[in-house]
Design a protein around this motif. Structure first.
Motif, PDB file in Angstrom:
ATOM      1  N   GLN A  71       0.857  -1.179   0.000  1.00  0.00           N
ATOM      2  CA  GLN A  71       0.000   0.000   0.000  1.00  0.00           C
ATOM      3  C   GLN A  71       0.893   1.228   0.000  1.00  0.00           C
ATOM      4  OE1 GLN A  71      -3.477  -0.045   0.164  1.00  0.00           O
ATOM      5  NE2 GLN A  71      -3.450   2.163  -0.105  1.00  0.00           N
ATOM      6  N   GLY A  72       0.764   2.080  -1.012  1.00  0.00           N
ATOM      7  CA  GLY A  72       1.540   3.310  -1.050  1.00  0.00           C
ATOM      8  C   GLY A  72       2.580   3.302  -2.155  1.00  0.00           C
ATOM      9  N   SER A  73       3.548   4.200  -2.032  1.00  0.00           N
ATOM     10  CA  SER A  73       4.615   4.350  -3.015  1.00  0.00           C
ATOM     11  C   SER A  73       5.934   3.890  -2.417  1.00  0.00           C
ATOM     12  CB  SER A  73       4.738   5.805  -3.456  1.00  0.00           C
ATOM     13  OG  SER A  73       3.532   6.216  -4.067  1.00  0.00           O
ATOM     14  N   TYR A  74       6.782   3.298  -3.233  1.00  0.00           N
ATOM     15  CA  TYR A  74       8.056   2.752  -2.776  1.00  0.00           C
ATOM     16  C   TYR A  74       9.175   3.170  -3.711  1.00  0.00           C
ATOM     17  CZ  TYR A  74       5.189  -0.175   0.186  1.00  0.00           C
ATOM     18  OH  TYR A  74       4.295  -0.602   1.128  1.00  0.00           O
ATOM     19  N   VAL A  75      10.388   3.227  -3.165  1.00  0.00           N
ATOM     20  CA  VAL A  75      11.600   3.452  -3.959  1.00  0.00           C
ATOM     21  C   VAL A  75      12.428   2.181  -3.855  1.00  0.00           C
ATOM     22  CG1 VAL A  75      13.717   4.803  -4.193  1.00  0.00           C
ATOM     23  CG2 VAL A  75      11.584   5.924  -3.552  1.00  0.00           C
ATOM     24  N   VAL A  76      12.807   1.644  -5.022  1.00  0.00           N
ATOM     25  CA  VAL A  76      13.547   0.383  -5.082  1.00  0.00           C
ATOM     26  C   VAL A  76      14.966   0.677  -5.559  1.00  0.00           C
ATOM     27  CG1 VAL A  76      13.643  -1.906  -6.131  1.00  0.00           C
ATOM     28  CG2 VAL A  76      11.430  -0.859  -5.646  1.00  0.00           C
ATOM     29  N   THR A  77      15.950   0.110  -4.874  1.00  0.00           N
ATOM     30  CA  THR A  77      17.345   0.202  -5.297  1.00  0.00           C
ATOM     31  C   THR A  77      17.694  -1.101  -5.991  1.00  0.00           C
ATOM     32  OG1 THR A  77      17.861   1.565  -3.383  1.00  0.00           O
ATOM     33  CG2 THR A  77      19.715   0.577  -4.542  1.00  0.00           C
ATOM     34  N   VAL A  78      18.065  -1.004  -7.265  1.00  0.00           N
ATOM     35  CA  VAL A  78      18.435  -2.179  -8.061  1.00  0.00           C
ATOM     36  C   VAL A  78      19.944  -2.190  -8.199  1.00  0.00           C
ATOM     37  CG1 VAL A  78      18.139  -3.360 -10.267  1.00  0.00           C
ATOM     38  CG2 VAL A  78      16.254  -2.046  -9.302  1.00  0.00           C
ATOM     39  N   GLU A  79      20.535  -3.373  -8.010  1.00  0.00           N
ATOM     40  CA  GLU A  79      21.986  -3.520  -8.048  1.00  0.00           C
ATOM     41  C   GLU A  79      22.385  -4.322  -9.284  1.00  0.00           C
ATOM     42  OE1 GLU A  79      25.061  -4.314  -4.571  1.00  0.00           O
ATOM     43  OE2 GLU A  79      23.761  -6.017  -4.956  1.00  0.00           O
ATOM     44  N   GLN A  87      32.315 -10.216  -4.528  1.00  0.00           N
ATOM     45  CA  GLN A  87      33.572 -10.281  -3.792  1.00  0.00           C
ATOM     46  C   GLN A  87      33.515  -9.246  -2.676  1.00  0.00           C
ATOM     47  OE1 GLN A  87      36.419  -9.542  -6.846  1.00  0.00           O
ATOM     48  NE2 GLN A  87      36.319 -11.611  -7.660  1.00  0.00           N
ATOM     49  N   PRO A  88      34.256  -9.455  -1.593  1.00  0.00           N
ATOM     50  CA  PRO A  88      34.165  -8.525  -0.461  1.00  0.00           C
ATOM     51  C   PRO A  88      34.479  -7.068  -0.821  1.00  0.00           C
ATOM     52  CG  PRO A  88      35.392 -10.483   0.158  1.00  0.00           C
ATOM     53  CD  PRO A  88      35.135 -10.587  -1.313  1.00  0.00           C
ATOM     54  N   ASP A  89      35.437  -6.836  -1.711  1.00  0.00           N
ATOM     55  CA  ASP A  89      35.807  -5.463  -2.049  1.00  0.00           C
ATOM     56  C   ASP A  89      35.261  -5.013  -3.398  1.00  0.00           C
ATOM     57  OD1 ASP A  89      37.348  -7.203  -3.472  1.00  0.00           O
ATOM     58  OD2 ASP A  89      39.181  -6.031  -3.308  1.00  0.00           O
ATOM     59  N   ALA A  90      34.327  -5.785  -3.984  1.00  0.00           N
ATOM     60  CA  ALA A  90      33.794  -5.461  -5.307  1.00  0.00           C
ATOM     61  C   ALA A  90      32.883  -4.240  -5.237  1.00  0.00           C
ATOM     62  CB  ALA A  90      33.021  -6.649  -5.866  1.00  0.00           C
ATOM     63  N   ARG A  91      32.975  -3.402  -6.247  1.00  0.00           N
ATOM     64  CA  ARG A  91      32.079  -2.248  -6.373  1.00  0.00           C
ATOM     65  C   ARG A  91      30.939  -2.628  -7.279  1.00  0.00           C
ATOM     66  NH1 ARG A  91      35.036   3.342  -6.940  1.00  0.00           N
ATOM     67  NH2 ARG A  91      32.869   3.768  -7.355  1.00  0.00           N
ATOM     68  N   THR A  92      29.763  -2.215  -6.936  1.00  0.00           N
ATOM     69  CA  THR A  92      28.594  -2.520  -7.751  1.00  0.00           C
ATOM     70  C   THR A  92      27.944  -1.220  -8.201  1.00  0.00           C
ATOM     71  OG1 THR A  92      27.150  -2.594  -5.829  1.00  0.00           O
ATOM     72  CG2 THR A  92      28.162  -4.670  -6.496  1.00  0.00           C
ATOM     73  N   SER A  93      27.181  -1.318  -9.272  1.00  0.00           N
ATOM     74  CA  SER A  93      26.412  -0.169  -9.741  1.00  0.00           C
ATOM     75  C   SER A  93      24.990  -0.313  -9.232  1.00  0.00           C
ATOM     76  CB  SER A  93      26.405  -0.129 -11.262  1.00  0.00           C
ATOM     77  OG  SER A  93      27.709   0.067 -11.740  1.00  0.00           O
TER      78      SER A  93
END
Length: 139
Positions: A71-79, A87-93
């Protein structure tokens, strides 16, 4: 001599006032404003990535995000990553998308998240990294 006893009387009356009214003041302060009755809890939406592909023209990653219920509006973070367990030190977008106006009775809401330009010959992985107030599911 009379002034000496007046000081004692004033001090004792002040101390008695503190002993009587301090607990009353603390009780009123601790009780606070009246609480609002709890609204009927609506379960959060189930959010997942249903498709993850590379656009052949722009070479950008496209992820289709679908939400059911809520119910309502949501903001989703997609990786976006190049392998499922990072990996532990991997950077993701990451990319943010909005899912406005969800209700439990509406059909699933779909939106598309646009990711970074993807290198050739690697397969992207897309998943839900976070949802404001919703259950997390990634694919």
């Amino acid at each position: 001599m009379a002034l000496k006893w007046q000081g004692w009387v004033v001090g004792l009356v002040g101390l008695a006032g503190l002993l009587v009214f301090a607990p009353l003041g603390l009780y009123v302060w601790a009780s606070g404003p009246p609480s609002q009755p709890a609204a009927a809890a609506v379960p959060p939406p189930r959010v997942e990535v249903t498709d993850c592909r590379v656009d052949p023209v722009s070479r950008r990653v496209l992820a289709v995000v679908e939400a059911r219920g809520g119910q309502g509006s949501y903001v989703v973070t997609v990786e976006f990553r190049d392998r499922r367990p990072p990996q532990p030190d991997a950077r993701t977008s990451q990319s943010l998308v909005r899912l406005p106006g969800l209700t439990p009775d509406t059909p699933p809401a779909r939106t598309e998240a646009i990711g970074p330009v993807w290198p050739p010959a690697t397969v992207p992985w897309c998943g839900v990294a976070g949802v404001t107030g919703a259950e997390l599911v990634s694919r």
